[in-house]
Write an enzyme that holds these catalytic residues in place. Structure first.
Site, short mmCIF file in Angstrom:
data_model
loop_
_atom_site.label_atom_id
_atom_site.label_comp_id
_atom_site.label_asym_id
_atom_site.label_seq_id
_atom_site.Cartn_x
_atom_site.Cartn_y
_atom_site.Cartn_z
N LYS A 171 0.82 -1.21 0.00
CA LYS A 171 0.00 0.00 0.00
C LYS A 171 0.86 1.27 0.00
CE LYS A 171 -3.42 2.79 0.77
NZ LYS A 171 -4.41 3.13 -0.19
N LYS A 242 0.63 11.47 5.95
CA LYS A 242 1.03 10.32 6.77
C LYS A 242 1.49 9.16 5.88
CE LYS A 242 -2.09 7.65 7.21
NZ LYS A 242 -2.83 6.52 6.74
P1 NAD Z 1 -11.30 9.26 8.41
O1 NAD Z 1 -10.55 10.23 9.24
O2 NAD Z 1 -12.43 9.72 7.54
O3 NAD Z 1 -11.88 8.08 9.36
C1 NAD Z 1 -11.23 7.59 10.49
C2 NAD Z 1 -12.28 7.21 11.52
O4 NAD Z 1 -11.63 6.68 12.67
C3 NAD Z 1 -13.12 8.40 12.00
O5 NAD Z 1 -14.49 8.08 11.97
C4 NAD Z 1 -12.64 8.64 13.45
O6 NAD Z 1 -13.64 9.16 14.29
C5 NAD Z 1 -12.25 7.22 13.82
N1 NAD Z 1 -11.29 7.18 14.92
C6 NAD Z 1 -10.15 7.89 15.08
N2 NAD Z 1 -9.52 7.56 16.23
C7 NAD Z 1 -10.28 6.57 16.79
C8 NAD Z 1 -10.16 5.81 17.97
N3 NAD Z 1 -9.15 6.00 18.81
N4 NAD Z 1 -11.12 4.90 18.25
C9 NAD Z 1 -12.16 4.71 17.40
N5 NAD Z 1 -12.34 5.41 16.26
C10 NAD Z 1 -11.40 6.34 15.97
O7 NAD Z 1 -10.20 8.49 7.55
P2 NAD Z 1 -10.43 7.68 6.19
O8 NAD Z 1 -10.26 8.60 5.05
O9 NAD Z 1 -11.67 6.85 6.33
O10 NAD Z 1 -9.14 6.72 6.24
C11 NAD Z 1 -9.07 5.59 7.09
C12 NAD Z 1 -7.82 4.80 6.73
O11 NAD Z 1 -7.92 4.35 5.37
C13 NAD Z 1 -6.54 5.66 6.79
O12 NAD Z 1 -5.49 4.86 7.26
C14 NAD Z 1 -6.32 6.07 5.35
O13 NAD Z 1 -4.96 6.33 5.07
C15 NAD Z 1 -6.82 4.85 4.60
N6 NAD Z 1 -7.33 5.10 3.24
C16 NAD Z 1 -8.08 6.20 2.96
C17 NAD Z 1 -8.59 6.36 1.67
C18 NAD Z 1 -9.44 7.55 1.29
O14 NAD Z 1 -9.55 7.83 0.09
N7 NAD Z 1 -10.07 8.24 2.21
C19 NAD Z 1 -8.33 5.39 0.70
C20 NAD Z 1 -7.59 4.26 1.03
C21 NAD Z 1 -7.09 4.12 2.32
#
Ligand code: NAD
Length: 317
Positions: A171, A242
């Site tokens: 990734k 990140k």
């Molecule tokens: P986001 O910030 O929208 O979602 C993260 C969620 O985790 C939020 O709902 C937050 O409230 C929750 N959270 C944070 N700390 C927490 C804790 N201690 N306990 C419980 N819940 C907690 O992020 P995202 O865009 O959904 O990304 C999530 C992961 O997927 C990341 O690692 C990101 O790099 C990866 N990712 C994102 C995308 C994208 O396009 N958004 C694509 C592929 C991968």
């Protein structure tokens, strides 16, 4: 059917967990923002009061969290997944995180007679909603085979990458290449516009020439870029930074020189220092526009004709 626990219902987690639920799995959910769990609860999921409780009630516990700090706290901290996990159950981290972290965490789960896998995803928020995600899995092959039906319920391209941490390495490499390509596109478009060609023509040229074979040009760039609008983040700059930081960290660990990836990180840092961390990751494009002294706008690019321009993040590819 196995009960599936899901922690982290953000841009990615919400879509993925809804697709697991639609496939008929009973679910237990948790997010520090309790309101994020509402769509799941309305469809029959149970709300847990902590990650430990999610794991206690689930056969497979999934996390989709911002990055390694949150993953470490949720997986191994107080009231974390490790505390509640039952013998024989599986913990799967879907976040983009540090490969060495999941390698440290996995033996702790084994000591409890449980299992851990890393399975980061690619395809963006839209892919999470539609179930069009690549899922790259690291860990024991038998475990992969066992939980594959769950992963298939939210990803249409699920594949085994190797031992624990291999999914995360895949990734980081994927996103690192995406960052470099985006920077090259930003440079090319600002050059073209400043030299007197309109943005629509440049885009036609790039897409119709041999570069057009690259999928990154069919998704993820023009929608918001050509409007200069990066406010609705489907992937926040903070998270994108990140990812590139983790890739550069891995490069240093293995003595791999990565000048382009380091440049991409520097651009992300500059943008964050502008206060743009919450904006979409594609916002770094504005820095290149500023540096070049030109704006690349093409409000009339027809998203249908030009391709499926959904988001500006390399994950969307
Ligand atoms: P986001 O910030 O929208 O979602 C993260 C969620 O985790 C939020 O709902 C937050 O409230 C929750 N959270 C944070 N700390 C927490 C804790 N201690 N306990 C419980 N819940 C907690 O992020 P995202 O865009 O959904 O990304 C999530 C992961 O997927 C990341 O690692 C990101 O790099 C990866 N990712 C994102 C995308 C994208 O396009 N958004 C694509 C592929 C991968």
């Amino acid at each position: 059917m196995e009960t599936i626990g899901f922690i982290g219902l953000g841009n990615m987690g919400l879509g993925m967990s809804r697709n697991i639920q639609r496939a008929g799995y009973p679910m237990v959910v948790y997010d520090i923002r309790e309101e994020a769990t509402k769509p799941l609860l309305e469809n029959g999921a149970r709300l847990a009061s902590s990650p430990a409780e999610v794991a206690r009630l689930s056969d497979v516990t999934l996390t989709s969290l911002p990055g390694p700090n949150e993953v470490e706290a949720v997986a191994t901290g107080p009231e974390g997944v490790l505390e509640g996990i039952r013998e024989g159950s599986v913990y799967v981290d879907l976040s983009t995180s540090r490969p060495t972290l999941i390698r440290q965490i996995e033996p702790l789960f084994r000591q409890k007679g449980a299992h851990a896998l890393d399975a980061p995803v690619s395809g963006g928020k839209s892919g999470a909603i539609t179930g069009n995600l690549a899922v790259m899995v690291g860990g024991e092959r038998e475990l992969f085979d066992r939980i594959k039906p769950v992963l298939d319920s939210f990803g249409d391209k699920v594949f085994y990458s190797g031992s624990i941490g291999a999914g995360s390495i895949c990734k980081l490499v994927h996103n690192m290449i995406g960052h470099g390509v985006r920077q090259a596109i930003a440079e090319g478009l600002t050059l073209g516009v400043k030299a007197g060609v309109d943005a629509e023509s440049l885009w036609e040229c790039v897409r119709r020439g041999s570069l057009g074979q690259m999928n990154i040009l069919h998704r993820g760039i023009p929608g918001s870029l050509f409007r200069g609008d990066f406010d609705r983040a489907s992937f926040a700059l903070e998270l994108s930074r990140k990812d590139i930081l983790l890739a550069n960290e891995l490069g240093r660990e293995y003595d791999v020189p990565m000048p382009i990836a380091n440049l991409a990180e520097q651009m992300a840092i500059q943008a964050i220092n502008r206060g743009w961390g919450d904006r979409d990751a594609g916002v770094t494009f504005l820095l290149q526009e500023e540096a070049a002294g030109v704006e690349v706008r093409a409000p009339h690019v027809d998203p249908e004709k030009a391709g499926k321009f959904i988001t500006t993040h390399p994950d969307a590819e």
